[in-house]
Design an enzyme around this catalytic site. Structure first.
Site, mmCIF file in Angstrom:
data_model
loop_
_atom_site.group_PDB
_atom_site.id
_atom_site.type_symbol
_atom_site.label_atom_id
_atom_site.label_comp_id
_atom_site.label_asym_id
_atom_site.label_seq_id
_atom_site.Cartn_x
_atom_site.Cartn_y
_atom_site.Cartn_z
ATOM 1 N N GLY A 40 0.827 -1.206 0.000
ATOM 2 C CA GLY A 40 0.000 0.000 0.000
ATOM 3 C C GLY A 40 0.862 1.256 0.000
ATOM 4 N N ASP A 252 4.667 -2.467 -7.444
ATOM 5 C CA ASP A 252 4.021 -1.369 -6.702
ATOM 6 C C ASP A 252 4.296 -0.032 -7.379
ATOM 7 O OD1 ASP A 252 3.220 -3.245 -4.822
ATOM 8 O OD2 ASP A 252 5.004 -2.939 -3.579
HETATM 9 O O1 RIB Z 1 5.655 -5.502 -3.085
HETATM 10 C C1 RIB Z 1 6.771 -5.372 -2.265
HETATM 11 C C2 RIB Z 1 6.348 -5.329 -0.828
HETATM 12 O O2 RIB Z 1 5.783 -6.569 -0.478
HETATM 13 C C3 RIB Z 1 7.479 -5.128 0.159
HETATM 14 O O3 RIB Z 1 7.760 -3.779 0.419
HETATM 15 C C4 RIB Z 1 7.015 -5.895 1.373
HETATM 16 O O4 RIB Z 1 6.691 -5.089 2.468
HETATM 17 C C5 RIB Z 1 5.822 -6.715 0.916
HETATM 18 O O5 RIB Z 1 4.663 -6.183 1.389
#
Ligand code: RIB
Length: 314
Positions: A40, A252
């Site tokens: 997030g 992300d």
């Molecule tokens: O997508 C990477 C993330 O996955 C990392 O930062 C770790 O915290 C896990 O949640």
């Protein structure tokens, strides 16, 4: 134009190893770092660095890690008023190993992320109802994800969902999703169709998209081109070629950058160009958030790699 991100915040402990350990095996780390992470927050940071106005709804522990994470979000220009602190668990933690080929394996201890309840989401209903877009992942309790999607659907706020880490319990087809951002493994599991047979099997994917009320599916494939499917279109968008150091958080960076540009009014194709670039650049340093680029760096990199720079937002 405001993006609301609901999701996890973790403290990441990242060990560098020559190779990832097998079952029952111990390997020696060549280095260990502690960094801010969590899907997030990584996505919120990626969106804010692209210039979006971002509000985060999350839960941390009532501990030093939680307090320093809230300061970190504010330093990134993210509105953290929707981040609550709990005494019931410590701030989420991820134990990560990264090998020499930049591959990783991750263990997440949800901690306070598991305390983000549907009631906490209802308490922030006004924030969601006034957003241009809502961005979510699967690293918080499923009833909480579902409650957020329900509120957004009721208020006609477009939802971008990154179903990572993939798990059961989401009622596919019950709620409308504007964009589903999945990696190849996730897309294959959700749709029950092999990604490598696209675009030959496009009609079957499109039928499932309509049945599941998903307007658009974006499939990220690491160094390979990104795929984007809707009931009417199929696009393949090349990504930047880089030499990755650490792929943690690349997905992300993609999701956050994409949502930032969509929330700001960009066309889908332009938002994917920015997102491809942000995702690739995020792999250039150890740590999920360390190498996530800002908008200026993203645009500079798009230009040097000879890609058409996206048009400015409408
Ligand atoms: O997508 C990477 C993330 O996955 C990392 O930062 C770790 O915290 C896990 O949640």
């Amino acid at each position: 134009m405001r993006l609301v991100v609901i999701g996890s915040l973790n403290v990441d402990y990242i060990a560098s190893v020559k190779r990832l350990p097998g079952p029952g095996e111990t390997v020696a780390a060549t280095g260990l770092i502690r960094r801010f992470g969590g899907k997030g927050a990584n996505q919120a940071v990626a969106a804010a660095r692209q210039g979006a106005s971002v509000s985060m709804i999350a839960c941390v522990g009532n501990d030093d890690a939680g307090r320093s994470y809230c300061s970190r979000l504010r330093a990134e220009g993210i509105n953290a008023a929707g981040v609550t602190a709990t005494n019931r668990a410590m701030t989420g933690t991820a134990l990560i190993a990264v090998d020499q080929a930049a591959e990783n394996s991750i263990i997440v201890a949800a901690g306070a992320n598991g305390e983000l309840t549907p009631a906490a989401i209802r308490a922030q209903e006004d924030q969601i109802r006034s957003a241009s877009m809502l961005l979510l992942q699967f690293e918080i309790p499923m009833p909480t994800v579902i409650e957020a999607v329900r509120i957004a659907n009721k208020a006609s706020i477009p939802v971008a969902l990154n179903p990572s880490p993939l798990r059961d319990g989401f009622p596919w087809g019950k709620w409308e999703l504007d964009t589903l951002i999945a990696n190849a493994g996730e897309a294959q599991a959700i749709f029950g169709l092999p990604v490598e047979r696209l675009p030959k099997t496009l009609a079957r994917w499109q039928k499932t998209l309509v049945r599941r009320r998903i307007s658009r599916l974006i499939i990220t494939r690491g160094a390979q081109s990104t795929l984007c499917l809707s009931a009417a279109d199929y696009l393949e968008i090349p990504t930047l070629k880089v030499k990755p150091v650490d792929t943690v958080g690349a997905g992300d960076a993609f999701a956050g950058a994409f949502a930032a540009h969509r929330a700001g009014g960009s066309e889908v194709l332009d938002a994917i160009r920015y997102a491809n670039c942000a995702g690739a650049m995020a792999t250039l340093k150890a740590g999920a958030q360390e190498a996530i680029p800002n908008r200026k760096l993203t645009e500079r990199s798009l230009l040097t790699k000879g890609q058409r720079p996206p048009r400015p937002n409408a």
